[in-house]
Design an enzyme around this catalytic site. Structure first.
Site, PDB file in Angstrom:
ATOM      1  N   GLY A  26      38.694  31.197  34.647  1.00 14.63           N
ATOM      2  CA  GLY A  26      38.931  32.496  35.284  1.00 14.63           C
ATOM      3  C   GLY A  26      40.412  32.667  35.559  1.00 14.63           C
ATOM      4  O   GLY A  26      41.208  31.767  35.271  1.00 14.63           O
ATOM      5  N   MET A  28      43.862  33.456  38.092  1.00 11.07           N
ATOM      6  CA  MET A  28      44.310  32.919  39.378  1.00 11.07           C
ATOM      7  C   MET A  28      43.544  33.609  40.508  1.00 11.07           C
ATOM      8  O   MET A  28      43.181  34.786  40.390  1.00 11.07           O
ATOM      9  CB  MET A  28      45.809  33.170  39.564  1.00 11.07           C
ATOM     10  CG  MET A  28      46.646  32.260  38.687  1.00 11.07           C
ATOM     11  SD  MET A  28      48.400  32.503  38.975  1.00 11.07           S
ATOM     12  CE  MET A  28      48.578  31.716  40.575  1.00 11.07           C
ATOM     13  N   SER A  30      40.558  33.180  41.466  1.00 12.73           N
ATOM     14  CA  SER A  30      39.137  33.466  41.250  1.00 12.73           C
ATOM     15  C   SER A  30      38.233  32.414  41.887  1.00 12.73           C
ATOM     16  O   SER A  30      37.002  32.535  41.827  1.00 12.73           O
ATOM     17  CB  SER A  30      38.849  33.587  39.746  1.00 12.73           C
ATOM     18  OG  SER A  30      39.144  32.383  39.077  1.00 12.73           O
ATOM     19  N   GLY A  31      38.830  31.375  42.469  1.00 19.11           N
ATOM     20  CA  GLY A  31      38.009  30.370  43.148  1.00 19.11           C
ATOM     21  C   GLY A  31      37.632  29.187  42.281  1.00 19.11           C
ATOM     22  O   GLY A  31      36.668  28.487  42.573  1.00 19.11           O
ATOM     23  N   LYS A  32      38.408  28.921  41.226  1.00 18.89           N
ATOM     24  CA  LYS A  32      38.109  27.792  40.337  1.00 18.89           C
ATOM     25  C   LYS A  32      38.221  26.470  41.089  1.00 18.89           C
ATOM     26  O   LYS A  32      37.357  25.604  40.976  1.00 18.89           O
ATOM     27  CB  LYS A  32      39.061  27.784  39.125  1.00 18.89           C
ATOM     28  CG  LYS A  32      38.997  29.051  38.291  1.00 18.89           C
ATOM     29  CD  LYS A  32      39.929  28.993  37.099  1.00 18.89           C
ATOM     30  CE  LYS A  32      41.401  28.851  37.442  1.00 18.89           C
ATOM     31  NZ  LYS A  32      41.950  29.985  38.220  1.00 18.89           N
ATOM     32  N   GLU A  99      43.222  22.385  36.980  1.00 13.70           N
ATOM     33  CA  GLU A  99      44.363  22.939  36.236  1.00 13.70           C
ATOM     34  C   GLU A  99      44.426  22.342  34.825  1.00 13.70           C
ATOM     35  O   GLU A  99      45.498  21.958  34.335  1.00 13.70           O
ATOM     36  CB  GLU A  99      45.682  22.655  36.987  1.00 13.70           C
ATOM     37  CG  GLU A  99      45.723  23.180  38.412  1.00 13.70           C
ATOM     38  CD  GLU A  99      45.796  24.706  38.537  1.00 13.70           C
ATOM     39  OE1 GLU A  99      45.857  25.407  37.508  1.00 13.70           O
ATOM     40  OE2 GLU A  99      45.764  25.186  39.681  1.00 13.70           O
ATOM     41  N   CYS A 155      40.471  42.621  41.932  1.00 10.92           N
ATOM     42  CA  CYS A 155      41.695  43.327  41.545  1.00 10.92           C
ATOM     43  C   CYS A 155      42.370  43.891  42.797  1.00 10.92           C
ATOM     44  O   CYS A 155      41.746  44.645  43.556  1.00 10.92           O
ATOM     45  CB  CYS A 155      41.362  44.445  40.561  1.00 10.92           C
ATOM     46  SG  CYS A 155      42.814  45.414  40.116  1.00 10.92           S
ATOM     47  N   CYS A 187      42.182  43.653  37.315  1.00  9.23           N
ATOM     48  CA  CYS A 187      41.108  43.925  36.371  1.00  9.23           C
ATOM     49  C   CYS A 187      41.751  44.304  35.029  1.00  9.23           C
ATOM     50  O   CYS A 187      42.972  44.488  34.933  1.00  9.23           O
ATOM     51  CB  CYS A 187      40.213  45.055  36.871  1.00  9.23           C
ATOM     52  SG  CYS A 187      41.024  46.654  36.810  1.00  9.23           S
ATOM     53  N   CYS A 190      43.782  47.769  35.107  1.00  2.54           N
ATOM     54  CA  CYS A 190      45.028  47.709  35.875  1.00  2.54           C
ATOM     55  C   CYS A 190      46.036  46.745  35.229  1.00  2.54           C
ATOM     56  O   CYS A 190      47.239  46.931  35.339  1.00  2.54           O
ATOM     57  CB  CYS A 190      44.756  47.290  37.318  1.00  2.54           C
ATOM     58  SG  CYS A 190      43.802  48.507  38.229  1.00  2.54           S
TER      59      CYS A 190
HETATM   60  P1  ADP Z   1      41.923  29.434  41.695  1.00  2.00           P
HETATM   61  O1  ADP Z   1      41.760  27.944  41.594  1.00  2.00           O
HETATM   62  O2  ADP Z   1      40.988  30.180  40.773  1.00  2.00           O
HETATM   63  O3  ADP Z   1      43.348  29.902  41.561  1.00  2.00           O
HETATM   64  P2  ADP Z   1      41.357  29.016  44.481  1.00  2.00           P
HETATM   65  O4  ADP Z   1      40.025  28.321  44.532  1.00  2.00           O
HETATM   66  O5  ADP Z   1      42.582  28.155  44.636  1.00  2.00           O
HETATM   67  O6  ADP Z   1      41.443  29.881  43.153  1.00  2.00           O
HETATM   68  O7  ADP Z   1      41.432  30.146  45.606  1.00  2.00           O
HETATM   69  C1  ADP Z   1      40.437  31.127  45.791  1.00  2.00           C
HETATM   70  C2  ADP Z   1      40.777  31.877  47.081  1.00  2.00           C
HETATM   71  O8  ADP Z   1      41.933  32.700  46.878  1.00  2.00           O
HETATM   72  C3  ADP Z   1      39.730  32.867  47.563  1.00  2.00           C
HETATM   73  O9  ADP Z   1      38.679  32.256  48.271  1.00  2.00           O
HETATM   74  C4  ADP Z   1      40.550  33.757  48.475  1.00  2.00           C
HETATM   75  O10 ADP Z   1      40.664  33.176  49.764  1.00  2.00           O
HETATM   76  C5  ADP Z   1      41.964  33.702  47.857  1.00  2.00           C
HETATM   77  N1  ADP Z   1      42.374  34.950  47.211  1.00  2.00           N
HETATM   78  C6  ADP Z   1      43.658  35.419  47.195  1.00  2.00           C
HETATM   79  N2  ADP Z   1      43.761  36.568  46.502  1.00  2.00           N
HETATM   80  C7  ADP Z   1      42.525  36.871  46.041  1.00  2.00           C
HETATM   81  C8  ADP Z   1      41.993  37.950  45.236  1.00  2.00           C
HETATM   82  N3  ADP Z   1      42.762  38.943  44.761  1.00  2.00           N
HETATM   83  N4  ADP Z   1      40.677  37.916  44.940  1.00  2.00           N
HETATM   84  C9  ADP Z   1      39.900  36.936  45.431  1.00  2.00           C
HETATM   85  N5  ADP Z   1      40.335  35.891  46.193  1.00  2.00           N
HETATM   86  C10 ADP Z   1      41.644  35.853  46.503  1.00  2.00           C
HETATM   87 ZN    ZN Z   2      41.928  47.188  38.883  1.00  5.63          ZN
END
Ligand code: ADP
Ligand code: ZN
Length: 193
Positions: A26, A28, A30-32, A99, A155, A187, A190
């Site tokens: 996913g 950045m 997205s909660g990976k 990562e 988004c 999205c 955008c």
């Molecule tokens: P990833 O590893 O995909 O970069 P993380 O697991 O480190 O994501 O972080 C996910 C967290 O980022 C979410 O739970 C939320 O607190 C935060 N966050 C910041 N910006 C957004 C956004 N635009 N949409 C959703 N979550 C976001």
């Molecule tokens: Zn959008």
């Protein structure tokens, strides 16, 4: 919330337990990393031993921890190349890799070796770079994986599900590491606007 894929435990004999490979992708935010941490913590609670790796270059938050944007974390081992994983893994049941887009192509073969040895492998990484192009070796890993989970952020411009990481500053360097100040989740419409 996402649940782990359902994996039928087929023990072919006393000694051979099949391993498998789960990939979480996913953009950045997205909660990976959260999802990777969640899956490994649950395995831990169930008595499985775990080990997590992340590329050395990803030192945004901490050298020896996998840390989500939400500041959830697990202790991890920093590696420079994917072959180090095979040297460090001993009898752990579940192997995490965060990562994974920053690792070399050999990570595919490394993961194959781990699953052959009966390990459950959970990797997480960006599927696309900031230009919206596939971020190797993740597309190859998506083909290799037994289970792929594609997460979305939200988004920041319109609230729709976001699958792109938009770079706000103009530097043209794919590997450039950044944080909230440099990127935002967008999205499709955008992002291409
Ligand atoms: P990833 O590893 O995909 O970069 P993380 O697991 O480190 O994501 O972080 C996910 C967290 O980022 C979410 O739970 C939320 O607190 C935060 N966050 C910041 N910006 C957004 C956004 N635009 N949409 C959703 N979550 C976001
Ligand atoms: Zn959008």
């Amino acid at each position: 919330m996402y649940n782990e894929p359902h994996v039928p435990f087929k023990k072919t004999d006393e000694t051979s337990i099949p391993g498998w490979f789960e990939l979480v992708v996913g953009p950045m935010f997205s909660g990976k990393t959260e999802e990777l941490i969640r899956r490994l913590k649950r395995a831990n609670i169930a008595g499985q031993s775990t080990l997590i790796f992340k590329p050395k270059m990803d030192t945004r938050y901490h050298k020896s921890h996998v840390v989500s944007h939400d500041e959830n974390f697990l202790v991890s081992k920093a590696i420079e190349n994917s072959k180090e994983i095979l040297e460090m893994v001993k009898d752990e049941n579940v192997i995490g890799i965060d990562e994974v887009q920053f690792l070399d192509d050999a990570v595919i073969e490394v993961i194959r070796e781990l699953t052959k040895a009966g390990k459950r492998v959970v990797a997480a990484g960006l599927d696309k770079d900031y230009a919206g192009n596939p971020f190797r070796p993740v597309p190859d890993l998506m083909a290799e994986a037994d289970y792929v989970t594609k997460l979305h952020a939200i988004c920041v411009r319109c609230g729709a599900p976001a699958s792109f990481s938009y770079r706000k500053s103009p530097v043209k360097e794919k590997l450039l590491l950044g944080e909230k100040e440099d990127y935002e989740a967008r999205c499709r419409s955008c992002f291409f606007e």
